[in-house]
Design an enzyme around this catalytic site. Sequence first.
Site, short mmCIF file in Angstrom:
data_model
loop_
_atom_site.label_atom_id
_atom_site.label_comp_id
_atom_site.label_asym_id
_atom_site.label_seq_id
_atom_site.Cartn_x
_atom_site.Cartn_y
_atom_site.Cartn_z
N ASP A 217 50.32 14.87 22.00
CA ASP A 217 50.21 15.52 20.69
C ASP A 217 49.23 14.72 19.83
O ASP A 217 48.62 13.76 20.33
CB ASP A 217 51.59 15.67 20.02
N HIS A 291 46.88 20.38 18.68
CA HIS A 291 47.74 19.20 18.86
C HIS A 291 47.09 18.15 19.77
O HIS A 291 47.77 17.47 20.53
CB HIS A 291 49.11 19.61 19.44
N GLU A 369 49.91 26.68 17.57
CA GLU A 369 49.40 26.19 16.27
C GLU A 369 47.99 25.64 16.33
O GLU A 369 47.68 24.64 15.66
CB GLU A 369 50.36 25.10 15.74
C1 ACM Z 1 56.17 24.61 18.13
O1 ACM Z 1 57.26 24.40 17.55
N1 ACM Z 1 55.03 24.39 17.48
C2 ACM Z 1 56.12 25.10 19.48
#
Ligand code: ACM
Length: 650
Positions: A217, A291, A369
């Site tokens: 991440d 991420h 995201e």
């Molecule tokens: C997530 O909670 N962004 C998968």
Amino acid sequence: MRKIFPFMFCALLATQAGAQEISTVTTNTTTEAMMAYQPEIAIIPEPVSLIKNNGHFILPENITIQAGPAMKAVSDHLQEKLSAATGYFVSTNNSADSKATIVLILNNKVNPQIGNEGYQLSVTPAQIVIKANKAAGLFYGVQTLLQLFPKEIESAEVMKGIEWKAPSVEITDYPRVGWRGLMFDVARHFFTKDEVKQYIDAMVRYKYNVLHLHLTDDEGWRIEIKGLPKLTEVGAWSVKKVGTFGDFTPPTADEPRTYGGFYTQDDLKEIIAYAQERFVNILPEIDVPGHSLAAIAAYPELSCTPGAEKYQVRSGEKIMDWSRGAPPTALVDNTLCPANEKVYEFLDTIISQVAALFPFEYIHMGGDEAPRNFWTKSPAVLALMKREGLKNMDQVQGYFEKRILKMVEAKGKKFIGWDEILDGGIPSNAAIMSWRGVKYGVEATHKKHEVVMSPTTYAYLDYMQSDVMFEPRVYASLRLSKSYEFDPIPAGVDAKYIKGGQANLWAEQIYNIRQAEYMTWPRAMAIAESVWSPKEKKNWDTFFPKVEQHFKRLDMSETKYAPSVYDPIFNVTRTADKQILIDLTTEVKGLDIYYSFDNSYPDRFYPKYTEKLLPPKDATQLRVITYKGKEPVGRMLTMPIEELKKRAGK
Ligand code: ACM
């Protein structure tokens, strides 16, 4: 009514000819009666069928386990658990021995009712027998058996003076769904190899069989990749900060980057073997294209954005603006460039090694995201759109995901990703992990994708478990009773596409294993029962008394859990003359709330809450504590009156 119930319960059992289907008793009792009910049998997740018979089996001081070589992992586990807590001599042998204490049997003729993970457990005063089609079923039979013994069986140290008895039962049991997962975010906080094993030890008690490791991440890259040394030399390290994650001050050049760590491939092999011995598959996640700041800090050429050489692994400072919703607007470009061939070479190297390392059939490639605001400014992305005829940023991400899907499949693995990957039109051979509620999972089943349900609504273990005043602050809440409503197979889906369900523990605000456990338990018990037990066997009023028994078991194993379920719920309104009126309720029935406004610490000799409260004129705080009879069960909570006034509005 409450007081006479245990007596009635015993009398009812005594009138039966030795046997009683437990669920019939529990579902017919009233909620009030259940409050006083201390179940002798408290199995989580609730078995498919349980018949209680008269009598008990008592462990002898010389315990023999009869088990064949194919059951070694199971018999070793059982032997270790029994000998650690009892101090008794425990041995395993393979010879058919009618006097063995515990007999493990792999069925010669498959019993189709129980499938690959089911089992039949018979406890009589003479012997314990567990039968299954596969070793996994025996393992789950062992977990159930351990829950029948006194709580001290969970101790890692020898407990003296305990009568090690288990009630006579006949149990047939098998799971509702095949994928019963917990996600552990080792990227935001690095948990050591031993801590991961500790997490596995706790999850297998509740028959979980997938540990999803979120390995990468913005805050850290946790897996050694040969040939890409900077991923772990640079990408695994940030600056340790304390406060509110997301708002930490940006790190300065002189702050040491010593917070973090990574797993070598040998470490991962050890974790995988440990998990396999406990019938847990490890699902590795490499979260791309978003991420990805840790990877970009290591290899800035993977970004489309000029100046990425200055990027650093995130130490909790603000890098996204969420004010306009998802996808967020990035302040720092944390995405891999979908228009850069080097990114695909980089991912091919990683996926090859991940595929070789992890035996599980799936690799999780993230996909959630991913901000697009830097892509819209990138000449390379705009050229890619023109060349490939991509009309929008969903399609750009779709292009990326489709290439990664092919790569994963070329390594002989199945691809799974977060539900955003649906937006770019991913083919149906990609499995979907539905997190933004169940809606995307339902939609994915209609498009014939395999689906794992892990919705924020029920299964996000990073959310707060009670009032924000009393929990480490996170942006959302999820109480135990709500988690218990989780149904991995919602109405309107074709169940054949639902692989299962999973709870996710994100670790932005988690700084140690004790807090990870606190966030996981007891909600992961609720999720475990939701993914294992038949829907019709689920009942909050019978579940919670079992949870209370399991709190005592977790005390014995020294696993932390949250007592937040006992915290009252504060509701506040205003009277016609604008004073605040405080309404207290509890998530759990049968509790009494005692309170003070005078700053002293209430106990059960203080005023008991019976009706809405008007705070005295100059009071500055309301203190409350919950009791069950004479026992305090809740925490001492202090709620500022100013906070309640704010909540009541004008
Ligand atoms: C997530 O909670 N962004 C998968």
